[in-house]
Design a protein around this motif. Structure first.
Motif, mmCIF file in Angstrom:
data_model
loop_
_atom_site.group_PDB
_atom_site.id
_atom_site.type_symbol
_atom_site.label_atom_id
_atom_site.label_comp_id
_atom_site.label_asym_id
_atom_site.label_seq_id
_atom_site.Cartn_x
_atom_site.Cartn_y
_atom_site.Cartn_z
ATOM 1 N N LYS A 14 -23.534 45.943 58.371
ATOM 2 C CA LYS A 14 -23.205 46.033 56.956
ATOM 3 C C LYS A 14 -21.955 45.205 56.696
ATOM 4 N N ILE A 15 -21.919 44.598 55.539
ATOM 5 C CA ILE A 15 -20.702 43.926 55.084
ATOM 6 C C ILE A 15 -20.147 44.751 53.931
ATOM 7 N N LYS A 16 -18.970 45.288 54.103
ATOM 8 C CA LYS A 16 -18.370 46.139 53.088
ATOM 9 C C LYS A 16 -17.279 45.381 52.345
ATOM 10 N N ALA A 17 -17.339 45.427 51.027
ATOM 11 C CA ALA A 17 -16.296 44.833 50.200
ATOM 12 C C ALA A 17 -15.104 45.796 50.164
ATOM 13 N N VAL A 18 -14.011 45.402 50.795
ATOM 14 C CA VAL A 18 -12.808 46.230 50.803
ATOM 15 C C VAL A 18 -12.046 46.069 49.494
ATOM 16 N N THR A 19 -12.065 44.842 48.959
ATOM 17 C CA THR A 19 -11.540 44.590 47.613
ATOM 18 C C THR A 19 -12.677 43.995 46.788
ATOM 19 N N GLY A 20 -12.453 43.781 45.502
ATOM 20 C CA GLY A 20 -13.473 43.165 44.665
ATOM 21 C C GLY A 20 -13.909 41.826 45.236
ATOM 22 N N LEU A 21 -15.202 41.529 45.105
ATOM 23 C CA LEU A 21 -15.778 40.333 45.723
ATOM 24 C C LEU A 21 -16.394 39.449 44.639
ATOM 25 N N HIS A 22 -15.983 38.182 44.640
ATOM 26 C CA HIS A 22 -16.550 37.241 43.673
ATOM 27 C C HIS A 22 -17.109 36.020 44.386
ATOM 28 N N ILE A 23 -18.434 35.877 44.346
ATOM 29 C CA ILE A 23 -19.102 34.659 44.799
ATOM 30 C C ILE A 23 -19.830 34.106 43.585
ATOM 31 N N GLU A 153 -19.626 54.780 36.692
ATOM 32 C CA GLU A 153 -18.951 55.243 35.478
ATOM 33 C C GLU A 153 -17.764 54.362 35.114
ATOM 34 N N ASN A 154 -17.225 53.652 36.106
ATOM 35 C CA ASN A 154 -16.051 52.813 35.860
ATOM 36 C C ASN A 154 -16.364 51.319 35.877
ATOM 37 N N LEU A 155 -17.652 50.988 35.917
ATOM 38 C CA LEU A 155 -18.034 49.586 35.917
ATOM 39 C C LEU A 155 -18.275 49.084 34.496
ATOM 40 N N ASP A 156 -18.100 47.787 34.307
ATOM 41 C CA ASP A 156 -18.326 47.172 33.000
ATOM 42 C C ASP A 156 -19.793 46.791 32.812
ATOM 43 N N LEU A 157 -20.468 46.486 33.930
ATOM 44 C CA LEU A 157 -21.882 46.136 33.916
ATOM 45 C C LEU A 157 -22.617 47.049 34.888
ATOM 46 N N GLU A 158 -23.925 46.882 35.024
ATOM 47 C CA GLU A 158 -24.709 47.822 35.834
ATOM 48 C C GLU A 158 -24.244 47.876 37.283
ATOM 49 N N THR A 160 -21.579 45.584 38.528
ATOM 50 C CA THR A 160 -20.331 44.838 38.717
ATOM 51 C C THR A 160 -19.259 45.243 37.708
ATOM 52 N N GLU A 161 -18.037 44.797 38.007
ATOM 53 C CA GLU A 161 -16.909 45.010 37.117
ATOM 54 C C GLU A 161 -16.422 43.666 36.584
ATOM 55 N N VAL A 162 -15.609 43.710 35.556
ATOM 56 C CA VAL A 162 -15.032 42.494 34.991
ATOM 57 C C VAL A 162 -13.525 42.559 35.139
ATOM 58 N N LYS A 163 -12.980 41.535 35.777
ATOM 59 C CA LYS A 163 -11.532 41.461 35.976
ATOM 60 C C LYS A 163 -10.962 40.448 34.992
ATOM 61 N N PHE A 164 -9.951 40.877 34.235
ATOM 62 C CA PHE A 164 -9.317 40.005 33.256
ATOM 63 C C PHE A 164 -8.057 39.388 33.866
ATOM 64 N N ARG A 182 -16.888 40.701 39.221
ATOM 65 C CA ARG A 182 -16.699 41.010 40.647
ATOM 66 C C ARG A 182 -17.617 42.150 41.073
ATOM 67 N N VAL A 183 -18.055 42.083 42.318
ATOM 68 C CA VAL A 183 -18.685 43.236 42.949
ATOM 69 C C VAL A 183 -17.555 44.207 43.286
ATOM 70 N N PRO A 184 -17.688 45.487 42.961
ATOM 71 C CA PRO A 184 -16.559 46.407 43.148
ATOM 72 C C PRO A 184 -16.266 46.716 44.610
ATOM 73 N N ALA A 185 -15.021 47.037 44.878
ATOM 74 C CA ALA A 185 -14.634 47.491 46.215
ATOM 75 C C ALA A 185 -15.471 48.710 46.588
ATOM 76 N N GLY A 186 -15.932 48.755 47.822
ATOM 77 C CA GLY A 186 -16.783 49.851 48.283
ATOM 78 C C GLY A 186 -18.249 49.487 48.360
ATOM 79 N N ALA A 187 -18.654 48.422 47.674
ATOM 80 C CA ALA A 187 -20.048 47.978 47.743
ATOM 81 C C ALA A 187 -20.365 47.484 49.146
ATOM 82 N N GLU A 188 -21.596 47.718 49.585
ATOM 83 C CA GLU A 188 -22.019 47.308 50.922
ATOM 84 C C GLU A 188 -23.280 46.455 50.848
ATOM 85 N N PHE A 189 -23.380 45.534 51.789
ATOM 86 C CA PHE A 189 -24.520 44.626 51.857
ATOM 87 C C PHE A 189 -25.136 44.685 53.253
ATOM 88 N N SER A 190 -26.458 44.572 53.305
ATOM 89 C CA SER A 190 -27.178 44.576 54.571
ATOM 90 C C SER A 190 -27.290 43.142 55.080
#
Length: 275
Positions: A14-23, A153-158, A160-164, A182-190
């Protein structure tokens, strides 16, 4: 050159986003009311990590770590007029850990040093050193359940979040706002990686390139993935790591009962069994 496939190391984790991730998605157009800087998404509208982004970042980190970032060792991959715009390492050294793991391209290549002297330099042909790329990197898909209802509940989109962010003019103090998805911190990828083990002219790779790949993973954990890494984005961790070795003969029989040569909850705890 004689090249024989001896087997494959298959690394799943698994790849875990420790902070917000933007690709970024690479689309420069902005829709009315849209986000300035969106993340790349799959056909289902979910963010994912492209294999090309993972492989490219790991290669870059390994080039620095292996001392390959020198004008005479870098080739011009993209040029703009008489200026080299993008340079990467590539050489004809058959023992090069970077080229051996990440691959070489056929044809003639001009080093940055040669190009700066003569933009029309013919370059050198590395074809005699080219063998099939050892490292294969899959796209890493989002694990839906890693983005919990509480997170949503704290995301701006389904997903992801939006960082200003603001760019501040140092003279006038005028602020230019910008939105980044950004993909929020805590998200995981296979994730899944494959390191091919070859015998080249009678010399067996053994675990050499698997060890180099693990080094690249460790380098990435202490760097960042994606964009805006110097501003807080892109710290990732590899978790739930499993490495299975398949000998070439295993493809001729039922290999469903193969035991991993290594399992670990994190890279720090990973210990390889010789195979």
């Amino acid at each position: 050159m004689d090249v024989i496939l001896k087997g494959k190391y298959i690394i799943r984790c698994k790849i875990k986003a420790v902070t917000g991730l933007h690709i970024g998605e690479g689309n420069n157009s902005i829709e009315i009311g849209g986000i300035d800087n969106a993340v790349v998404k799959d056909a289902e509208g979910k963010p994912y990590i492209p294999g090309s982004s993972l492989k490219g970042k790991m290669r870059s980190l390994m080039e620095f770590a292996e001392g390959k970032v020198k004008d005479e060792l870098m080739v011009v991959a993209v040029k703009k007029g008489d200026k080299p715009e993008i340079c990467i390492h590539m050489c004809d050294d058959k023992e090069c850990p970077v080229c051996g793991l990440f691959g070489r391209n056929h044809g003639k290549h001009v080093t940055k040093k040669e190009f700066l002297k003569d933009p029309n330099a013919e370059g050198r042909d590395f074809s005699d050193a080219v063998i099939p790329t050892r490292l294969i990197v899959r796209d890493a898909k989002l694990i839906d359940s890693s983005i919990t209802d509480e997170m949503k509940e704290n995301l701006d989109l389904e997903w992801t979040e939006v960082k200003f962010e603001n760019s501040i003019d140092r003279i006038t103090s005028r602020a230019t706002p910008r939105q980044s998805e950004r993909v929020p911190a805590g998200a995981e990828f296979s994730a899944e990686f494959v390191v091919n083990r070859y015998e080249v002219d009678g010399n067996d790779d053994g675990q050499r390139y698997l060890n180099k790949f693990i080094k690249a993973m460790k380098l990435l954990e202490d760097d960042y993935l994606g964009g805006h890494g110097s501003r807080g984005n892109g710290k990732v961790k590899f978790a739930n790591i499993e490495i299975v070795y398949k000998d070439s003969s295993d493809y001729e029989k039922d290999s469903s009962d193969l035991k991993p040569i290594a399992t670990a909850p994190s890279l720090d705890q990973l210990k390889l069994a010789t195979k």
